[in-house]
Write a protein that holds these residues in place. Structure first.
Motif, mmCIF file in Angstrom:
data_model
loop_
_atom_site.group_PDB
_atom_site.id
_atom_site.type_symbol
_atom_site.label_atom_id
_atom_site.label_comp_id
_atom_site.label_asym_id
_atom_site.label_seq_id
_atom_site.Cartn_x
_atom_site.Cartn_y
_atom_site.Cartn_z
ATOM 1 N N MET A 237 7.286 -14.363 -61.106
ATOM 2 C CA MET A 237 7.689 -12.949 -61.148
ATOM 3 C C MET A 237 6.522 -12.026 -60.808
ATOM 4 O O MET A 237 6.715 -10.945 -60.253
ATOM 5 N N ALA A 238 5.318 -12.444 -61.164
ATOM 6 C CA ALA A 238 4.134 -11.609 -60.915
ATOM 7 C C ALA A 238 3.902 -11.406 -59.421
ATOM 8 O O ALA A 238 3.168 -10.505 -59.036
ATOM 9 N N LEU A 239 4.521 -12.241 -58.579
ATOM 10 C CA LEU A 239 4.316 -12.103 -57.139
ATOM 11 C C LEU A 239 5.284 -11.089 -56.519
ATOM 12 O O LEU A 239 5.277 -10.896 -55.311
ATOM 13 N N GLY A 240 6.128 -10.502 -57.345
ATOM 14 C CA GLY A 240 7.012 -9.453 -56.830
ATOM 15 C C GLY A 240 8.414 -9.947 -56.540
ATOM 16 O O GLY A 240 8.683 -11.146 -56.544
ATOM 17 N N ARG A 241 9.307 -9.005 -56.273
ATOM 18 C CA ARG A 241 10.727 -9.303 -56.127
ATOM 19 C C ARG A 241 11.019 -10.223 -54.952
ATOM 20 O O ARG A 241 11.762 -11.199 -55.069
ATOM 21 N N ASP A 242 10.434 -9.921 -53.799
ATOM 22 C CA ASP A 242 10.783 -10.674 -52.596
ATOM 23 C C ASP A 242 10.358 -12.132 -52.693
ATOM 24 O O ASP A 242 11.129 -13.037 -52.371
ATOM 25 N N VAL A 243 9.113 -12.344 -53.131
ATOM 26 C CA VAL A 243 8.642 -13.723 -53.245
ATOM 27 C C VAL A 243 9.455 -14.463 -54.300
ATOM 28 O O VAL A 243 9.843 -15.625 -54.112
ATOM 29 N N THR A 244 9.751 -13.778 -55.422
ATOM 30 C CA THR A 244 10.536 -14.412 -56.480
ATOM 31 C C THR A 244 11.894 -14.860 -55.948
ATOM 32 O O THR A 244 12.327 -15.987 -56.199
ATOM 33 N N GLU B 83 4.562 -7.292 -45.805
ATOM 34 C CA GLU B 83 3.571 -6.816 -46.758
ATOM 35 C C GLU B 83 3.539 -7.760 -47.941
ATOM 36 O O GLU B 83 4.541 -8.010 -48.574
ATOM 37 N N ASN B 84 2.360 -8.273 -48.236
ATOM 38 C CA ASN B 84 2.227 -9.114 -49.409
ATOM 39 C C ASN B 84 1.029 -8.633 -50.198
ATOM 40 O O ASN B 84 -0.096 -8.704 -49.729
ATOM 41 N N HIS B 85 1.309 -8.108 -51.370
ATOM 42 C CA HIS B 85 0.200 -7.707 -52.214
ATOM 43 C C HIS B 85 0.514 -8.144 -53.632
ATOM 44 O O HIS B 85 1.527 -7.771 -54.186
ATOM 45 N N ARG B 131 -11.122 -20.536 -52.676
ATOM 46 C CA ARG B 131 -11.489 -19.119 -52.642
ATOM 47 C C ARG B 131 -10.337 -18.247 -53.105
ATOM 48 O O ARG B 131 -9.179 -18.576 -52.932
ATOM 49 N N TYR B 132 -10.673 -17.093 -53.662
ATOM 50 C CA TYR B 132 -9.644 -16.145 -54.054
ATOM 51 C C TYR B 132 -9.166 -15.371 -52.836
ATOM 52 O O TYR B 132 -9.914 -15.152 -51.893
ATOM 53 N N LEU B 133 -7.894 -14.952 -52.885
ATOM 54 C CA LEU B 133 -7.307 -14.270 -51.730
ATOM 55 C C LEU B 133 -8.069 -12.989 -51.395
ATOM 56 O O LEU B 133 -8.175 -12.616 -50.232
#
Lengths: 350, 251
Positions: A237-244, B83-85, B131-133
């Protein structure tokens, strides 16, 4: 083996021997984590025992000594529940909102608590506060807070355009509205009523009644256990809605379940001792610094232990140095705030 | 194969996608091209069930996207947005490991670790896996994200502009990796691309999208013609014979 050891010393990052995706890659980080956890556990135990036996006027081992121990254990148990609720709720809430600077109080739990207390004393006078104490009233306050939260989630997250940020925004507005109503009512109180009320609005351990514990303990433990069982999903869930969603979780359902559990934990803690928001924020942030991993199965225990250490430490200082037992939120905000700033400024990230 | 049947998504009365009917064949790379705001990304997110449909059906390998359980779909199709954050601080390997979640539910087995290693090696990230992102360059990070999606081990892979922020060299490398993934691992890759020439060289099929509708769909040669591209992009495009196939010139 000898070459390997020198190689480890020569390079800044130790070379991998086994490729692993563990939450704590490398023995050094794993060892550091366990040292932190054991250190916190020892500190927590030390404060817990100190609170119970320190400055006990009766000789050790007598019946009176044990009676005082039993009385004080209640406070320690209350602190344990509050630390547990605040730590679990705040970590989980920050995860599902993918935001490390919000706390569940944004949903208006504490404003509601303040409004109920203020309203009672305004309408019924000083007797109003006594009417708010008692097991049914305690349950009533929890139900009210959870009810408000669940109604808000149900309304705002079920629609087609259900949006978490709108939910948070409306939470802030409700909180601010209740807050200004409370402030207004407080202006109309007599000084003595206002004095009584102020005492209630500081997070205070001693205001918790032992009769509440049989309700608070199962509620906190149950909600906490359910959150713990979702720890791996929280990582996603911490990776956000889309990834989840992409990884096959029903994001909305997970969100609502976690938010309801958070509401139960927050309501239990707030109804027990009053507003204690900063503790949750402090503890969640420090826990990420101490645990140094994304994995909730590692972060949550550190958060709970940190919470108990901070809370019991603050209580110990208040009681034995300032003789103002109970009112711990003041010292948590003072000392905790400074600690927080130091840790963040030294590390430079949340 | 991916079939879209009367797919529609309404934003306002003027802005809407569809109705789109499309059949993307299994195997190979299919590139979605088109001007800004044409609806390429929306179409991709609809297929990847990150966005709900207003009408129509989408089937991936026979699974109805709207009706199949998300956790079952996660073993058939994987999707990466532009977008990936993330708020969490992850190492490359920990990120890639999330790709195994649909299979292991977070309890990684030795087989999972092996798959993760393979995905990392496939994108030549082995030296960076600890490594960290936030310690990586944009190109390396982009590779890590794509490695995570590939590690999900699904037959269908949807990528939204994976060449964003990549320089010439890294763009070429990324497309070569994807081409290899399609050829060697038998994946079906649907990808949103901005550069028509990348699409022409690496993709097997091109789908040109404009104003929320599919204008042209077919093998590269069919779409890589001056009239089609000029119409799609609303700008004069010439197609010349380059050393490695047709080349669109538009400047």
């Amino acid at each position: 083996m000898a070459e390997l050891t020198t190689a480890v010393r020569a390079t800044p990052t130790p070379p991998r021997t086994v490729r692993t995706s563990a939450a704590l890659p490398g023995t050094r980080r794993a060892r550091r984590y366990w040292l932190v956890l054991i250190g916190l556990a020892l500190l927590a135990a030390a404060f817990g025992i100190a609170l119970v036996v320190w400055d006990n006027p009766m000789p050790v081992g007598t019946a009176g000594f044990w009676r005082i121990v039993a009385l004080r254990s209640k406070n320690v148990l209350v602190m344990l529940i509050v630390a547990f609720c605040q730590a679990m709720a705040t970590v989980a809430f920050q995860t599902v909102t993918t935001n490390r600077i919000v706390t569940p109080s944004i949903l208006g739990f504490e404003s509601l608590y303040v409004a109920v207390q203020t309203g009672a004393i305004y309408l019924l006078g000083a007797t109003g506060l006594t009417m708010l104490t008692g097991v049914p009233q305690f349950i009533g306050q929890i139900v009210l807070m959870v009810g408000l939260a669940v109604a808000l989630y149900g309304w705002l997250l079920s629609g087609k355009h259900g949006n978490l940020h709108v939910l948070l925004l409306i939470g802030i507005i409700i909180g601010a509205g209740l807050g200004s109503v409370s402030t207004f009512l407080q202006r109309l109180l007599t000084p003595s009523e206002f004095d009584l009320l102020t005492a209630r609005l500081f997070g205070s351990i001693s205001s918790a009644d032992a009769d509440y514990l049989p309700i608070a303990v199962p509620l906190a433990a149950g909600a906490g256990l359910l959150l713990w069982r979702r720890a791996r999903r929280l990582n996603v869930m911490a990776l956000g809605r889309d990834v989840t969603t992409g990884l096959g979780l029903n994001h909305r359902r997970e969100l609502v379940v976690v938010l309801v559990l958070v509401a139960v934990l927050m309501a239990t803690s707030t109804a027990l001792v009053g507003p204690m928001t900063f503790l949750g924020f402090l503890v969640a942030t420090l826990a990420y610094q101490f645990a140094d991993t994304h994995d909730h199965r590692h972060v949550l225990p550190v958060a709970v232990l940190t919470g108990f250490v901070v809370l019991s430490g603050a209580y110990f200082v208040m009681k034995n140095l300032f003789y103002a037992q109970g009112v711990v939120s003041i010292i948590i905000e003072l000392v905790g705030g400074v600690t927080f700033l130091v840790v963040i400024l030294r590390k430079g990230r949340l | 194969m991916i079939t879209l049947d009367g797919v529609r998504k309404d934003y306002t009365s003027e802005v809407r996608i569809g109705p789109v009917d499309l059949a993307i064949p299994a195997g190979g790379i299919t590139a979605l091209i088109g001007p800004n705001g044409a609806g390429k990304s929306t179409l991709l997110t609809l297929i990847g069930r990150l966005l709900g449909l207003d009408a129509g059906t989408i089937e991936i390998a026979g699974y109805d996207v709207a009706r199949t359980r998300s956790k079952d779909l996660a073993k058939v199709v994987s999707v990466l947005r532009q977008e990936n954050h993330f708020i969490t601080r992850l190492t490359v390997r920990q990120l890639v490991a999330f790709g195994r979640f649909p299979h292991s539910k977070g309890r990684l087995t030795a087989v999972d670790e092996e798959m993760i290693s393979q995905a990392i090696d496939f994108f030549e990230l082995a030296d960076l896996e600890g490594r960290y992102l936030d310690e990586l360059s944009g190109g390396q990070r982009q590779r890590a994200y794509v490695a995570m999606v590939l590690c999900q081990d699904t037959e269908f892979v949807l990528l939204d502009e994976p060449l964003n922020n990549l320089d010439m060299r890294h763009s070429v490398q990324m497309m070569k990796h994807l081409h290899r993934a399609a050829a060697e691992l038998g994946r079906t890759i649907v990808i949103v691309l901005h550069d028509v020439n990348f699409a022409s060289h690496y993709a097997d099929y091109i789908c040109a999208v404009k104003d929320g509708a599919v204008v042209e769909f077919g093998p590269c040669a069919q779409v890589m013609t001056a009239p089609v591209l000029t119409e799609v992009f609303d700008t004069p495009v010439q197609v010349i014979d380059g050393p490695n196939g047709p080349l669109a010139v538009y400047y």
